[in-house]
Structures are given as C-alpha cells and as structure tokens.
Design a protein around this motif. Sequence first.
Motif, PDB file in Angstrom:
ATOM      1  N   TYR A   1      43.874  46.108  54.443  1.00  0.00           N
ATOM      2  CA  TYR A   1      43.398  46.784  53.233  1.00  0.00           C
ATOM      3  C   TYR A   1      44.560  47.045  52.274  1.00  0.00           C
ATOM      4  CZ  TYR A   1      39.437  47.908  56.341  1.00  0.00           C
ATOM      5  OH  TYR A   1      38.387  47.860  57.221  1.00  0.00           O
TER       6      TYR A   1
ATOM      7  N   ILE B   1      38.524  42.665  49.430  1.00  0.00           N
ATOM      8  CA  ILE B   1      38.028  43.264  50.674  1.00  0.00           C
ATOM      9  C   ILE B   1      36.917  42.415  51.279  1.00  0.00           C
ATOM     10  CG2 ILE B   1      36.795  45.260  51.621  1.00  0.00           C
ATOM     11  CD1 ILE B   1      39.770  45.735  51.188  1.00  0.00           C
TER      12      ILE B   1
ATOM     13  N   SER C   1      45.239  43.932  50.495  1.00  0.00           N
ATOM     14  CA  SER C   1      44.199  43.659  49.495  1.00  0.00           C
ATOM     15  C   SER C   1      44.465  44.427  48.210  1.00  0.00           C
ATOM     16  CB  SER C   1      42.819  44.026  50.047  1.00  0.00           C
ATOM     17  OG  SER C   1      42.445  43.159  51.093  1.00  0.00           O
TER      18      SER C   1
ATOM     19  N   ILE D   1      38.824  52.761  50.774  1.00  0.00           N
ATOM     20  CA  ILE D   1      38.498  51.533  51.503  1.00  0.00           C
ATOM     21  C   ILE D   1      38.425  51.844  52.987  1.00  0.00           C
ATOM     22  CG2 ILE D   1      39.155  49.127  51.903  1.00  0.00           C
ATOM     23  CD1 ILE D   1      41.285  49.794  49.537  1.00  0.00           C
TER      24      ILE D   1
END
Length: 292
Positions: A68, A248, A71, A216
Amino acid sequence: MPAQGRSRRRAGASAGDPAPATRPPRPRIELIADDEHPGGTMLVMDDVRQSYVDLDDPTYLDFEYVQYFASVFATLPAGPLAVTHIGGGALTMPRYLQACRPGSPQIVLEPDAELTELVRSRLPLPREHRIRIRPQDGRAGLNALAEASADVVVLDAYADGRVPAALTTLEFFTDVSRVLRADGLFLANLVDEPGLRYLGRVLAGLREVFGELALISSNDVLKGRRFGNVVLAASSGPLDVAELRRQIARQPFPAGVRDDAQLAARYGTARPWTDADSSVSPEPTRDGWRIR
C-alpha cells in the motif's frame, strides 16, 4: 514493522502461537532466510514478524501494508524524494525507494542500535545509497529536523507490537507538518480492531493539521471482520485518490480506499489524541504476527 494478515511469503515461519514453553527461548532479534524465495529474509523481533527484505530485488514487497505504501508513492511525480522514515526495521521502504527513485535522500529514525547494527551487517545497503540512520526515537528525531526538509514522512514504528502513543497525537502531527514541504505527504502504518475507534481519533488529529486524508486497508479489515493494518495518507495539498484506487486495484489481495469525504462522514465526531490524552494502538491478536 508488524504486519497482520497475508503476505506473499512466510520465510519458513507460519503464523501461529508463540513457541511452547518447553522450547528454548528465541533470540530477541532474528533474520530468517526464506527458503521458498532466494534472496528473501524476514526480520523477527520477540517472535513478531517485523520486516521482509529481498536483497536481490528490493522492489519485491512481501507485506500487504508495504505494498500500500508503494501504491501511494506511485501516485507522486517521478524522480527523487526527500523522505524521513520514523521506524527502521530491516529498511524495506528505504531500499525500495533507493531502487525506484535513485538519488532520494532518506533519513531513518531508529532508536534500536542493536537492530540497526545487525541489519547493516547481515543485510547491507546498496552502493551509492543516500540513506542515513539516526539512533533517535520518532519525537526527538523529528523535532531535530529542519522546517520544510522532507517531501514525505513515513511512520512505521512499533514497540511490542503496538504503535507508541506519542506518535499519534495532535502535537506530533503538527511537528510532522512543520517538517514537510508545501503539499508534502505523511504516510502511516497503523493497526486497529474491528470498529476502528482508535483510528477514528488518529484521523481527527490528522484532519486538524492536514487538508486531505485517505485510508487504505484490506477489504476484510474495512468490513470489520478482523484486526489488521491500516495505511493512512495525509497532505495539505490534493491527494490523487482516483489514481490511488487504480494502484490498489492491482494489489494481489482485495483492498479498498476510503477518501476524505467518506472518512469525515464516519469519523467526523471523533476527538484527536493529544499529548495529555493519548494511547498506544490496540493489542494485536496472537494468530497473525507471531511465528511458531
């Protein structure tokens, strides 16, 4: 740092209960080679899986929450970034950024000198890196940094599997904002139990300091099915949430993004943690971070 939930590999150590009392005690810090993934090593501290590093390919990220982080970085303009990391572990993200954004000046605040010495000797940093490790805790180390000296501040610090209370207060976030440049980004790996009440108060503090937030996590954490990691992104400038959702969606396990409006609707009445009223993160479950 601690990762609750799935990872691509287990480095020869599966999730489960702590070692039986009859087994000899494990070392406080271990670096365990991954027999299934040549070049991979898992850092384990006090039986808790902390970090995973692939020396042959620093862009290989094992833990979900680190994916994450990557990302979010992918939504930023190309080129080097000045990054301050609060919490070092095995230096997974500094290595990743060195590989993906060579020339990035990075400061790592890691108070555990024993850990740093072991990691640097067994998992050496690449040549020509610009990673500087300082033996300081997050609050003291951040306070010593110059104003507007970082493009990104990354919080990934745990003690006994819990985020220290001093690293989630309104006062701490105010100092993070001081260190960040205009439109700089704050990223945090935190954990919570179903209901995300602890995170609600963290978000309240971030909202008072930064202009835009995003959250997230894996779908099962977002749906309240289990305890787990949550990555928060905060900035005084705009966050490219649309691009973040596209990034994601490419992750190997189902995950979701909650934007600022969604977070305000759910957690808008929460009070921020302060230095006078703070708490460590909830105690982790024992079935996801520890090795047998």
